[in-house]
Design an enzyme around this catalytic site. Sequence first.
Site, PDB file in Angstrom:
ATOM      1  N   SER A 173       0.840  -1.192   0.000  1.00  0.00           N
ATOM      2  CA  SER A 173       0.000   0.000   0.000  1.00  0.00           C
ATOM      3  C   SER A 173       0.875   1.241   0.000  1.00  0.00           C
ATOM      4  CB  SER A 173      -0.894   0.011   1.248  1.00  0.00           C
ATOM      5  OG  SER A 173      -1.546   1.254   1.403  1.00  0.00           O
ATOM      6  N   TYR A 186      -1.792   0.134  10.414  1.00  0.00           N
ATOM      7  CA  TYR A 186      -1.834  -0.271   9.008  1.00  0.00           C
ATOM      8  C   TYR A 186      -0.538   0.142   8.301  1.00  0.00           C
ATOM      9  CZ  TYR A 186      -3.801  -1.006   4.328  1.00  0.00           C
ATOM     10  OH  TYR A 186      -4.035  -1.450   3.044  1.00  0.00           O
TER      11      TYR A 186
END
Length: 305
Positions: A173, A186
């Site tokens: 990501s 995250y």
Amino acid sequence: MNFFLETLKVIVLFVYYLLESLVFLVVPGRKKNVSGEIVLITGAGSGIGKLLAIKFASLGATVVLWDISQEGLNCTVRLARENGAGRVHSYICDCSKRQDVYRVADQVKKEVGDVSILINNAGVVIGKRFLDSPDSLLEKTMEVNTMAHFWTYKAFLPAMVAANHGHLVSIASCAGLGGGNQVADYCASKFAAIGFAESIDMEMRALRKTGVKTTIVCPFAINTGMFDGVESKWPRVLPVLDPEYVAERIISAVRQNQEMLFIPRIVYVLYSLKSFLPVKASVLLLEYFGSHDFMTTFKGRPKKE
């Protein structure tokens, strides 16, 4: 080799590699054939995992699907077969549990064969500020987004090394390239996933296992439901991504042995700026692109009863 000759060699190769990359930007390299390859995709019951399974199936690959949802797996299996999958296999597997990964991996090797393309796609996100995030969910984030990669590599990389043939794909990501508000866990998990994938790539190069390729994918938020509710401040510049587009880009990157894939392309620019800009200037740009408020409207996937 003395200092002068080795330095000259590095300079020549450095310039050659730069020119090679520029040429491939204009003239894409030939795409490799994945027909007959055994492609294992984690988190294949929904989102990007489902789309990748369907697209690899249409290219003639044998697809192996892992997910924690039987309903999701059944849907992906049906769609994969409708798109020409000659061989499609699905398994319930909780990637956050090491022994579950090893157990199901052994089952795959016995029933299907040695995996030649491994796509670590399964992921979770909390979407809360760090101090508001329960410890159990923080641990789950690291277990699914990072530690699961350790166990899948342990299970399937040895056969790739032995055959000097394989491809390791990490769906990471943009959050693994820079910190953000309400995504501390995250970001940490994706930073780790990127660092791990890069390190294994270096190990393969040191072992001269040039047939084992690595692709690291760093997309912005994708409209799959995982980041449901988030909005981009400037959608024309940094849009919430269309899943079909992202899946196509990933397939192309794998087939062209592209090491790093950032989506959208502006991420290449922002990432390069971060490497030399002062921190205050970098934060100013992040604020301009709305990173501080990006997760304030986050809802995520609705929880099933």
